[in-house]
Design an enzyme around this catalytic site. Structure first.
Site, PDB file in Angstrom:
ATOM      1  N   LYS A  69       0.898  -1.211   0.023  1.00  0.00           N
ATOM      2  CA  LYS A  69      -0.085  -0.040   0.060  1.00  0.00           C
ATOM      3  C   LYS A  69       0.906   1.450  -0.022  1.00  0.00           C
ATOM      4  CE  LYS A  69      -2.419   1.183   3.707  1.00  0.00           C
ATOM      5  NZ  LYS A  69      -1.492  -0.093   4.158  1.00  0.00           N
ATOM      6  N   THR A  71       4.001   1.379  -0.982  1.00  0.00           N
ATOM      7  CA  THR A  71       4.719   1.400  -2.047  1.00  0.00           C
ATOM      8  C   THR A  71       3.973   2.120  -3.295  1.00  0.00           C
ATOM      9  OG1 THR A  71       6.224  -0.266  -1.373  1.00  0.00           O
ATOM     10  CG2 THR A  71       6.030  -0.029  -3.765  1.00  0.00           C
ATOM     11  N   ARG A  92       2.313   8.533   6.790  1.00  0.00           N
ATOM     12  CA  ARG A  92       2.768   8.207   8.441  1.00  0.00           C
ATOM     13  C   ARG A  92       4.081   7.958   8.491  1.00  0.00           C
ATOM     14  NH1 ARG A  92      -0.771   3.427  10.269  1.00  0.00           N
ATOM     15  NH2 ARG A  92      -0.462   2.839   7.995  1.00  0.00           N
ATOM     16  N   LYS A 103       8.470  -5.968  10.037  1.00  0.00           N
ATOM     17  CA  LYS A 103       8.558  -5.256   8.737  1.00  0.00           C
ATOM     18  C   LYS A 103       9.789  -5.028   8.400  1.00  0.00           C
ATOM     19  CE  LYS A 103       4.071  -2.795   8.305  1.00  0.00           C
ATOM     20  NZ  LYS A 103       3.496  -1.664   7.829  1.00  0.00           N
ATOM     21  N   ALA A 271      -3.480   1.452  12.609  1.00  0.00           N
ATOM     22  CA  ALA A 271      -4.928   1.520  12.167  1.00  0.00           C
ATOM     23  C   ALA A 271      -5.613   0.233  12.690  1.00  0.00           C
ATOM     24  CB  ALA A 271      -4.868   1.413  10.751  1.00  0.00           C
ATOM     25  N   PHE A 299      -3.619  -0.568   6.699  1.00  0.00           N
ATOM     26  CA  PHE A 299      -4.441  -1.998   6.694  1.00  0.00           C
ATOM     27  C   PHE A 299      -5.502  -1.705   5.721  1.00  0.00           C
ATOM     28  CE2 PHE A 299      -2.590  -2.396  11.356  1.00  0.00           C
ATOM     29  CZ  PHE A 299      -1.553  -3.390  10.674  1.00  0.00           C
ATOM     30  N   PHE A 380       3.216  -8.840  -9.720  1.00  0.00           N
ATOM     31  CA  PHE A 380       4.309  -9.558  -9.697  1.00  0.00           C
ATOM     32  C   PHE A 380       4.669 -10.363 -10.854  1.00  0.00           C
ATOM     33  CE2 PHE A 380       3.373  -8.761  -5.438  1.00  0.00           C
ATOM     34  CZ  PHE A 380       4.531  -8.952  -4.549  1.00  0.00           C
ATOM     35  N   TRP A 408       6.983  -0.868  -7.704  1.00  0.00           N
ATOM     36  CA  TRP A 408       8.143  -1.453  -7.303  1.00  0.00           C
ATOM     37  C   TRP A 408       9.428  -1.457  -7.751  1.00  0.00           C
ATOM     38  CZ3 TRP A 408      11.627  -5.378  -7.096  1.00  0.00           C
ATOM     39  CH2 TRP A 408      12.270  -5.733  -5.965  1.00  0.00           C
TER      40      TRP A 408
END
Length: 554
Positions: A69, A71, A92, A103, A271, A299, A380, A408
């Site tokens: 999200k 990214t 954020r 992460k 969140a 999220f 992907f 990405w």
């Protein structure tokens, strides 16, 4: 292939004054934190009218397969800039807990990142430290008041304020403190929250200036007296000192993407526990400076987006022009029951079983909130044409287009298709509405979210939660919005229920008022306000060499 941190460390960053100039921010408003980051004194901008269109990026329920999200948000902003648009990105700040826990970094990924990535993921400009200090100052003043005679008559068994630390530390969830004799404090059960779940974080992110911040801090309830009257930070005369600690933290932070797009990175409430959005001051500032503002909410659309729309937009008078729902083929197959090890292989059956999760989030945006929506598939290399076609067909049945996102690997160039669809949606008329009205009783607001947004059948209440709801209504807090604390992994409050579960009941275990933030927190299932580290924390792979170069932040 380069890692995220290697890509970030090779970036050609512009001096922050040049980034500010691109955003229309005068050099005189900058407070420099080195060469490539700065805080903004937004006071002189306060009277400017908003001119920008607000674009929200949300997602399906997160899975171990990842959705991307942040990214996507970064890549979308870069793509809009490539199309010649005046754009600002609002994100954020990452919490140290997830950075060292699961992460390992939360500033985007690949060629769609905000930089300096290491600074943003670690101490940045010290905002979270200031929030923790203000939170713990209030706790210290509360316990000191009790120690020094307790003139307010505070019942130590009714203290609701907890200390906080910006780290995943399960050992601190429930503690006993004040031991060691009469001069060391009053022994009592206590505990810590993670800083991003603190009400101070929510207050800072919802305040529109120092005056509002101080007024919100004053309203914070820290406990109750023996005769059940609320005790506030104002009763302890704490709000002035707390605001002094936060006077710089409330100023938005200016950085840039890898493609030098201006970005305001400020605030970071979780969140699944808190309201999951960056600060009102940052978003409001961006809307006054840019024609298009891209922001994200934590999220899925059941959590971050619901709170962004029902809490933040309501409080700040914001009206989004378009919403992006991010998903991946792998995550949808995981929702459909495919094993994590098998997600790379084509599996139309699992994909079809998992698609209802995506479609429910899309329905929330379009049918509950009345907003234009596009689905962004974070692509992907092993996604097949048949799988992508199936997603397009199912979304088309809801009148929503699908755009492939390859940000990405390609940065802004990989987000042009998504950006063009977002621009089209921004030109569409819409009628934004909330999921519930504030004048309804608290129970009804909670039940409305469970039924309309989660798709559940109803709510069960613990005896303690039911009693507290009655008390909050009697105290005059019934008109506040509700902030649901729920697992992020499912539309229900059971993380094992993937896809689009139906007929479930959400269990409300605790309820408390965040009077300063201006909402009622509703804890469901076994959600906790202090996470723990995983079996193999990301911290084990993070290191720094003798030249100060950090590695391992993914």
């Amino acid at each position: 292939m380069k890692t995220d941190i290697e890509i970030a460390q090779s970036a050609q960053m512009l001096p922050i004054s040049q980034v500010a100039a691109r955003a229309g921010i005068d050099e005189a408003l900058l407070e420099h934190y080195g060469r490539v980051k700065a805080k903004i004194n937004i006071g002189p901008l306060r009277d400017r009218p908003r001119k920008g269109k607000l674009i929200l990026v949300t997602a399906i329920n997160p899975t171990p397969a990842g959705e991307g999200k942040t990214t996507t948000s970064v890549g979308l902003a870069d793509a809009l800039k490539k199309l010649g648009k005046n754009v600002l990105l609002c994100l954020r700040e990452p919490s140290l807990g997830p950075v060292f826990g699961v992460k390992g970094g939360a500033a985007g990924g690949g060629y769609a990142q905000v930089v300096p990535m290491e600074d943003i993921n670690l101490h940045f400009t010290g905002d979270f430290h200031a929030i923790g200090a203000a939170n713990n100052l209030l706790a210290a003043m509360l316990d000191n008041h009790i120690q020094q005679g307790n003139a307010l008559g505070i019942d130590v068994k009714k203290i609701t304020w907890r200390r906080c630390v910006d780290m995943n530390d399960r050992q601190l969830r429930n503690i006993v403190d004040g031991l060691g004799g009469r001069m060391q404090g009053v022994p009592r059960e206590d505990g810590f929250d993670i800083t991003v779940a603190s009400e101070i974080m929510a207050v800072l992110c919802l305040a529109d200036g120092l005056k509002d911040l101080k007024e919100r801090l004053a309203r914070i309830i820290v406990g109750y007296t023996y005769d059940d009257r609320p005790v506030t930070a104002a009763d302890l005369k704490a709000q002035g000192a707390m605001a002094a600690l936060l006077k710089d933290a409330i100023k938005p932070n200016l950085v840039q993407t890898l493609e030098n797009t201006p970005a305001l990175v400020h605030g970071g409430p979780f969140a699944n526990i808190a309201h999951g959005c960056n600060s009102v001051s940052a978003t409001d500032t961006a809307l006054k400076l840019a024609d298009y503002v891209v922001t994200e909410a934590g999220f899925g659309a059941d959590l971050g987006a619901e709170k962004f729309l029902d809490i933040k937009c309501r409080a700040a008078g914001m009206d989004p022009s378009a919403v992006v729902v991010v998903a991946t083929v792998k995550a949808l197959k995981y929702n459909g029951g495919a094993a994590k090890a098998d997600l790379g292989a084509e599996n139309l059956e699992a994909l079809e079983r998992g698609l209802p999760n995506l479609l429910k989030h899309v329905e929330n945006i379009t049918q509950v909130y009345g907003l234009p929506c596009v689905v962004a598939i974070n692509r992907f290399v092993n996604d097949t044409g048949a799988e992508l076609a199936l997603i397009r067909d199912k979304c088309r049945e809801l009148g929503v287009n699908v755009a492939l996102s390859e940000v990405w690997g390609r940065g802004g160039d990989g987000g042009v298709e998504l950006a063009e669809e977002v621009l089209r949606l921004c030109g569409q008329p819409h009628e934004f509405r909330f999921a519930y009205e504030l004048d309804r009783p608290l129970r009804e607001k909670i039940e409305t979210i469970v039924k309309r947004v989660y798709g559940g059948a109803g709510v069960s209440w613990s005896a303690a939660a039911s009693k507290e709801l009655d008390r909050l209504e009697a105290m005059g807090f019934g008109g506040l919005p509700v902030c649901m604390a729920k697992t992020q992994y499912s539309l229900s409050d059971d993380p094992s229920k993937l896809g689009r579960p139906e007929g479930f009941t959400v269990s409300v275990s605790k309820v408390r008022v965040s009077a300063g933030a201006g909402f009622v927190v509703v804890q469901t299932g076994d959600i906790m306000t202090m996470p723990g580290l995983p079996k193999v924390p990301a911290a084990e792979k993070i290191d720094v060499d003798e030249n100060g170069v950090i590695s391992g932040l993914f």
